[in-house]
Design an enzyme around this catalytic site. Structure first.
Site, PDB file in Angstrom:
ATOM      1  N   ARG A  23       0.682  -1.567  -0.102  1.00 24.63           N
ATOM      2  CA  ARG A  23       0.510   0.327   0.114  1.00 24.63           C
ATOM      3  C   ARG A  23       1.084   1.471  -0.011  1.00 24.63           C
ATOM      4  O   ARG A  23       0.100   2.314  -0.465  1.00 24.63           O
ATOM      5  CB  ARG A  23      -0.865   0.233   0.906  1.00 24.63           C
ATOM      6  N   GLU A  28       6.397   6.878  12.530  1.00 24.16           N
ATOM      7  CA  GLU A  28       6.195   8.300  13.101  1.00 24.16           C
ATOM      8  C   GLU A  28       7.218   9.044  12.885  1.00 24.16           C
ATOM      9  O   GLU A  28       8.440   8.682  13.182  1.00 24.16           O
ATOM     10  CB  GLU A  28       6.426   7.754  14.319  1.00 24.16           C
ATOM     11  N   ASN A  48       6.300  24.709  10.857  1.00 23.33           N
ATOM     12  CA  ASN A  48       6.423  25.334   9.789  1.00 23.33           C
ATOM     13  C   ASN A  48       6.529  24.435   8.506  1.00 23.33           C
ATOM     14  O   ASN A  48       6.866  23.475   8.939  1.00 23.33           O
ATOM     15  CB  ASN A  48       7.214  26.245  10.192  1.00 23.33           C
ATOM     16  N   ARG A  59      17.630  28.795   1.801  1.00 21.13           N
ATOM     17  CA  ARG A  59      16.757  30.074   3.015  1.00 21.13           C
ATOM     18  C   ARG A  59      17.566  29.864   3.859  1.00 21.13           C
ATOM     19  O   ARG A  59      17.671  29.065   4.441  1.00 21.13           O
ATOM     20  CB  ARG A  59      15.341  29.066   3.307  1.00 21.13           C
ATOM     21  N   HIS A  62      19.289  31.305   9.535  1.00 21.70           N
ATOM     22  CA  HIS A  62      17.928  31.885   9.876  1.00 21.70           C
ATOM     23  C   HIS A  62      17.900  31.643  11.578  1.00 21.70           C
ATOM     24  O   HIS A  62      18.108  30.606  11.509  1.00 21.70           O
ATOM     25  CB  HIS A  62      16.870  32.109   9.517  1.00 21.70           C
ATOM     26  N   LYS A  72      14.922  23.152  16.348  1.00 22.55           N
ATOM     27  CA  LYS A  72      14.763  22.885  14.984  1.00 22.55           C
ATOM     28  C   LYS A  72      14.400  21.120  14.560  1.00 22.55           C
ATOM     29  O   LYS A  72      15.886  21.713  14.467  1.00 22.55           O
ATOM     30  CB  LYS A  72      14.933  23.696  13.462  1.00 22.55           C
ATOM     31  N   HIS A 119      20.492  28.822  10.967  1.00 16.22           N
ATOM     32  CA  HIS A 119      20.485  27.140  10.111  1.00 16.22           C
ATOM     33  C   HIS A 119      19.608  28.315   8.788  1.00 16.22           C
ATOM     34  O   HIS A 119      18.866  29.235   8.890  1.00 16.22           O
ATOM     35  CB  HIS A 119      18.996  27.005  10.225  1.00 16.22           C
ATOM     36  N   TYR A 132       9.120  21.629   9.111  1.00 20.11           N
ATOM     37  CA  TYR A 132      10.153  21.495  10.525  1.00 20.11           C
ATOM     38  C   TYR A 132       9.915  22.075  11.944  1.00 20.11           C
ATOM     39  O   TYR A 132       8.406  23.222  11.452  1.00 20.11           O
ATOM     40  CB  TYR A 132      11.010  22.472   9.927  1.00 20.11           C
ATOM     41  N   LYS A 169      15.260  40.151   2.019  1.00 14.75           N
ATOM     42  CA  LYS A 169      16.046  39.592   3.384  1.00 14.75           C
ATOM     43  C   LYS A 169      17.410  38.819   3.433  1.00 14.75           C
ATOM     44  O   LYS A 169      17.899  39.414   4.147  1.00 14.75           O
ATOM     45  CB  LYS A 169      14.825  39.482   4.152  1.00 14.75           C
ATOM     46  N   ASP A 170      17.086  37.891   3.390  1.00 14.24           N
ATOM     47  CA  ASP A 170      18.117  37.224   2.622  1.00 14.24           C
ATOM     48  C   ASP A 170      19.760  37.315   2.038  1.00 14.24           C
ATOM     49  O   ASP A 170      20.493  37.561   2.669  1.00 14.24           O
ATOM     50  CB  ASP A 170      17.540  36.070   2.480  1.00 14.24           C
TER      51      ASP A 170
END
Length: 183
Positions: A23, A28, A48, A59, A62, A72, A119, A132, A169-170
């Site tokens: 299937r 988990e 997020n 990205r 941060h 995180k 990160h 995350y 911004k980055d």
């Protein structure tokens, strides 16, 4: 669940067990008691998710300052990323060093990035989706960043600066030498 420390031992790769049959599969991806049995004690409060359409999307890097600093737990549900964590803890023997790992849906691995690290990640495949968990809520007043391609960091990103896709911004984050907000 397998837990492996990277060269900076506070950053860990986690591989949940995956059970498959005709299937599909079941996994988990996070269970508090399993994490705690492995010595990982975190109280995640928010999930997020991001979608990056193009390869070479960056990205980061941060972080949030206390009292809203965040641990995180990052995983990829579609595609792949090069994930990077930079130690910005004053007095740490690994201050200014980074670790990186490929995190992907195919490998079914995750990376745990603790408080005190900047990160970020770069997408390696189109339409990459990242989910995350974080241990604190987003706080715009405490949101900070570190310049992704600071030469002092020596990060071997899989994309050149002229081809990288970043937010406005980055592009404007300070280098490590100019970063005033540290842990």
């Amino acid at each position: 669940m397998d837990v492996v420390s990277l060269d900076i031992p506070d950053v860990k790769i986690i591989r949940p067990k995956k059970f498959g049959d005709h299937r599909g599969f079941f996994s988990e991806t996070y269970t508090k008691k399993t994490f705690e049995a492995a010595g990982l004690h975190y109280d995640f409060v928010q999930d997020n998710q991001s979608l990056s359409a193009e390869v070479g999307t960056i990205r980061g890097l941060h972080f949030q300052l206390p009292p809203f600093a965040q641990d995180k737990l990052v995983r990829v549900v579609r595609g792949a990323i090069l994930d990077v964590a930079v130690d910005i803890r004053k007095g740490s023997p690994t201050f200014g060093r980074h670790v990186s790992a490929v995190i992907s849906a195919a490998e079914w691995n995750q990376i745990l990035v603790p408080v005190g690290f900047a990160h970020g990640f770069c997408t390696l495949e189109p339409d990459t989706e990242v989910i995350y968990k974080v241990t604190n809520y987003y706080s715009p007043e405490h949101d900070r960043g570190l310049l992704w391609n600071d030469p002092e960091l020596g990060i071997d990103w899989p994309v050149s600066a002229d081809k990288a896709r970043l937010s406005d911004k980055d592009y404007k984050h300070p280098t490590l030498a100019r970063l005033t907000d540290l842990f």
